[in-house]
Design a protein around this motif. Sequence first.
Motif, PDB file in Angstrom:
ATOM      1  N   SER A   1       1.102   9.931  -0.791  1.00 49.18           N
ATOM      2  CA  SER A   1       1.528   8.818  -1.652  1.00 49.18           C
ATOM      3  C   SER A   1       0.795   7.532  -1.278  1.00 49.18           C
ATOM      4  O   SER A   1       0.421   6.740  -2.152  1.00 49.18           O
ATOM      5  CB  SER A   1       3.046   8.636  -1.599  1.00 49.18           C
ATOM      6  N   LEU A   2       0.544   7.325   0.020  1.00 48.99           N
ATOM      7  CA  LEU A   2      -0.283   6.179   0.432  1.00 48.99           C
ATOM      8  C   LEU A   2      -1.680   6.313  -0.174  1.00 48.99           C
ATOM      9  O   LEU A   2      -2.232   5.356  -0.734  1.00 48.99           O
ATOM     10  CB  LEU A   2      -0.360   6.129   1.968  1.00 48.99           C
ATOM     11  N   GLN A   3      -2.228   7.510  -0.084  1.00 48.46           N
ATOM     12  CA  GLN A   3      -3.572   7.740  -0.620  1.00 48.46           C
ATOM     13  C   GLN A   3      -3.618   7.435  -2.121  1.00 48.46           C
ATOM     14  O   GLN A   3      -4.535   6.748  -2.595  1.00 48.46           O
ATOM     15  CB  GLN A   3      -3.979   9.195  -0.367  1.00 48.46           C
ATOM     16  N   ALA A   4      -2.603   7.901  -2.857  1.00 45.77           N
ATOM     17  CA  ALA A   4      -2.601   7.689  -4.304  1.00 45.77           C
ATOM     18  C   ALA A   4      -2.559   6.199  -4.642  1.00 45.77           C
ATOM     19  O   ALA A   4      -3.282   5.727  -5.534  1.00 45.77           O
ATOM     20  CB  ALA A   4      -1.407   8.410  -4.926  1.00 45.77           C
ATOM     21  N   THR A   5      -1.744   5.431  -3.918  1.00 49.55           N
ATOM     22  CA  THR A   5      -1.645   3.995  -4.197  1.00 49.55           C
ATOM     23  C   THR A   5      -2.960   3.287  -3.880  1.00 49.55           C
ATOM     24  O   THR A   5      -3.436   2.457  -4.666  1.00 49.55           O
ATOM     25  CB  THR A   5      -0.510   3.361  -3.367  1.00 49.55           C
TER      26      THR A   5
ATOM     27  N   ALA B   1       0.821  -1.211   0.000  1.00 49.84           N
ATOM     28  CA  ALA B   1       0.000   0.000   0.000  1.00 49.84           C
ATOM     29  C   ALA B   1       0.859   1.267   0.000  1.00 49.84           C
ATOM     30  O   ALA B   1       0.372   2.332  -0.375  1.00 49.84           O
ATOM     31  CB  ALA B   1      -0.921   0.003   1.222  1.00 49.84           C
ATOM     32  N   ASP B   2       2.101   1.146   0.426  1.00 52.64           N
ATOM     33  CA  ASP B   2       2.954   2.325   0.639  1.00 52.64           C
ATOM     34  C   ASP B   2       4.346   2.027   0.074  1.00 52.64           C
ATOM     35  O   ASP B   2       5.354   2.070   0.787  1.00 52.64           O
ATOM     36  CB  ASP B   2       3.017   2.590   2.158  1.00 52.64           C
ATOM     37  N   PRO B   3       4.416   1.698  -1.235  1.00 53.93           N
ATOM     38  CA  PRO B   3       5.649   1.126  -1.802  1.00 53.93           C
ATOM     39  C   PRO B   3       6.834   2.092  -1.842  1.00 53.93           C
ATOM     40  O   PRO B   3       7.969   1.644  -1.977  1.00 53.93           O
ATOM     41  CB  PRO B   3       5.229   0.716  -3.222  1.00 53.93           C
ATOM     42  N   ASP B   4       6.570   3.397  -1.735  1.00 52.96           N
ATOM     43  CA  ASP B   4       7.676   4.355  -1.838  1.00 52.96           C
ATOM     44  C   ASP B   4       8.233   4.760  -0.480  1.00 52.96           C
ATOM     45  O   ASP B   4       9.059   5.663  -0.395  1.00 52.96           O
ATOM     46  CB  ASP B   4       7.193   5.619  -2.575  1.00 52.96           C
ATOM     47  N   ASN B   5       7.793   4.095   0.578  1.00 52.54           N
ATOM     48  CA  ASN B   5       8.204   4.475   1.937  1.00 52.54           C
ATOM     49  C   ASN B   5       9.528   3.784   2.299  1.00 52.54           C
ATOM     50  O   ASN B   5       9.572   2.582   2.563  1.00 52.54           O
ATOM     51  CB  ASN B   5       7.082   4.069   2.905  1.00 52.54           C
TER      52      ASN B   5
ATOM     53  N   ASN C   1       3.612   2.449   9.689  1.00 50.69           N
ATOM     54  CA  ASN C   1       2.331   1.737   9.793  1.00 50.69           C
ATOM     55  C   ASN C   1       1.276   2.483   8.977  1.00 50.69           C
ATOM     56  O   ASN C   1       0.889   3.594   9.329  1.00 50.69           O
ATOM     57  CB  ASN C   1       1.918   1.677  11.274  1.00 50.69           C
ATOM     58  N   PRO C   2       0.803   1.894   7.877  1.00 49.41           N
ATOM     59  CA  PRO C   2      -0.109   2.654   7.007  1.00 49.41           C
ATOM     60  C   PRO C   2      -1.389   3.097   7.724  1.00 49.41           C
ATOM     61  O   PRO C   2      -1.962   4.122   7.369  1.00 49.41           O
ATOM     62  CB  PRO C   2      -0.417   1.673   5.861  1.00 49.41           C
ATOM     63  N   PHE C   3      -1.803   2.341   8.736  1.00 45.10           N
ATOM     64  CA  PHE C   3      -3.052   2.695   9.425  1.00 45.10           C
ATOM     65  C   PHE C   3      -2.888   3.957  10.273  1.00 45.10           C
ATOM     66  O   PHE C   3      -3.872   4.550  10.700  1.00 45.10           O
ATOM     67  CB  PHE C   3      -3.536   1.514  10.270  1.00 45.10           C
ATOM     68  N   LEU C   4      -1.630   4.348  10.533  1.00 43.01           N
ATOM     69  CA  LEU C   4      -1.369   5.623  11.223  1.00 43.01           C
ATOM     70  C   LEU C   4      -0.919   6.693  10.237  1.00 43.01           C
ATOM     71  O   LEU C   4      -0.504   7.773  10.643  1.00 43.01           O
ATOM     72  CB  LEU C   4      -0.280   5.444  12.292  1.00 43.01           C
TER      73      LEU C   4
END
Length: 274
Positions: free
Chosen positions: A244-248, A199-203, A235-238
Motif C-alpha cells: 500500500s505504501l508502494q501504491a501511494t 505516503a502511507d495514509p492507510d496505516n 516508519n515508511p523508510f523501513l
Amino acid sequence: MALTITPIPAFNDNYIWALHQADGQTVVVDPGDAEPVKAWLSANGATLAGILITHHHPDHTGGLDALLAMTSPVPVYGPAGGHIRQINHTVKEGDQLSILDHDFEVLETPGHTLDHIVYFHPGASDTSAPDDGDTADLGNPPWLFCGDTLFAGGCGRIFEGNPAMMYGSLQKLASLPAATQVYCAHEYTLANLAFAASADPDNGDLKQRQVDERNKRDKQHPTLPSTICLEQRTNPFLRCHSPSLQATVEQQVSHKLTSGLELFTALRRLKDQA
Ligand SMILES: [Zn+2]
C-alpha cells in the motif's frame, strides 16, 4: 551498576544522550554543544567519563574541545576517516566496547555521511543484575544510539552516501531485536510522521502514533526513545516492502517502482522536497 539514559536538549532540536551511573560517572553521545552538557553534569553532580561520536557534523561534535578541556583525559570513541581530530579511539564495524561496564557493538551505517557509525548494546548479554528493584533500571533492553541514520518516523538526509548505502544501513538497523530502544539525535518525530502519513495514509498504527507523539510534545516530553518494533510498523523508510505504501508513492511520482530500493529512493526524494 545500572545505567540511566537522559536526553540533554541542545540547539533547536538535538538530543545529547547522557548515560549515567548512580555514582555520577557519565558518558555522553554526540555533544554538539558543551554548555548544556556542563550544566547537566554540574546540576547532577556527575563526572564525564567518556564520549561516543556517531559522525562528524558540527551539531554532533562542536562541544568536544570545551568538554575535553575541563576534564582529565577521557576516551572519545568515533569513526575513522580523519574528520574528527579529538577522537582517541577510532572504531569500526564489529568492534566491541565496554562503556560504564556495559558492552556495545559498533555498526557502520553509511549514507547520511560516509563514516557514520552507531552504537548497539545487546541487552541480553548484559550481566548487571537489577539490584534495587528500580523500574528505571535499563540494564536489560537492547539500546541503539543511531545519530542521524534512523529517526523516529524517518531517516537522515543522504549527504555523502547514495540511496543504496542508506537503504542498506536502515535495513541493518531494522533487523535488530524488536524491543531495541532507539535513541536518535534529533526531535523530528512530528514532522516525520506528518510526511509518513502522506505516503502511507492507510496505516492505522501510524495514525495512532501521531496522536501518541503529539500528546508527548504537548507536554514538552521527548518522543524518544522509540523502538525498532514501532519503527517497523510506522516508519515508511523501513516499510519499503509494503504494497500500500508502494501504491501511494507510485501515484505521487507517476511511475512504477520495481524494488524496495526504488521505493526508498523515491520516498527520500519526496521527503527532501517536502
Ligand atoms: Zn548529521
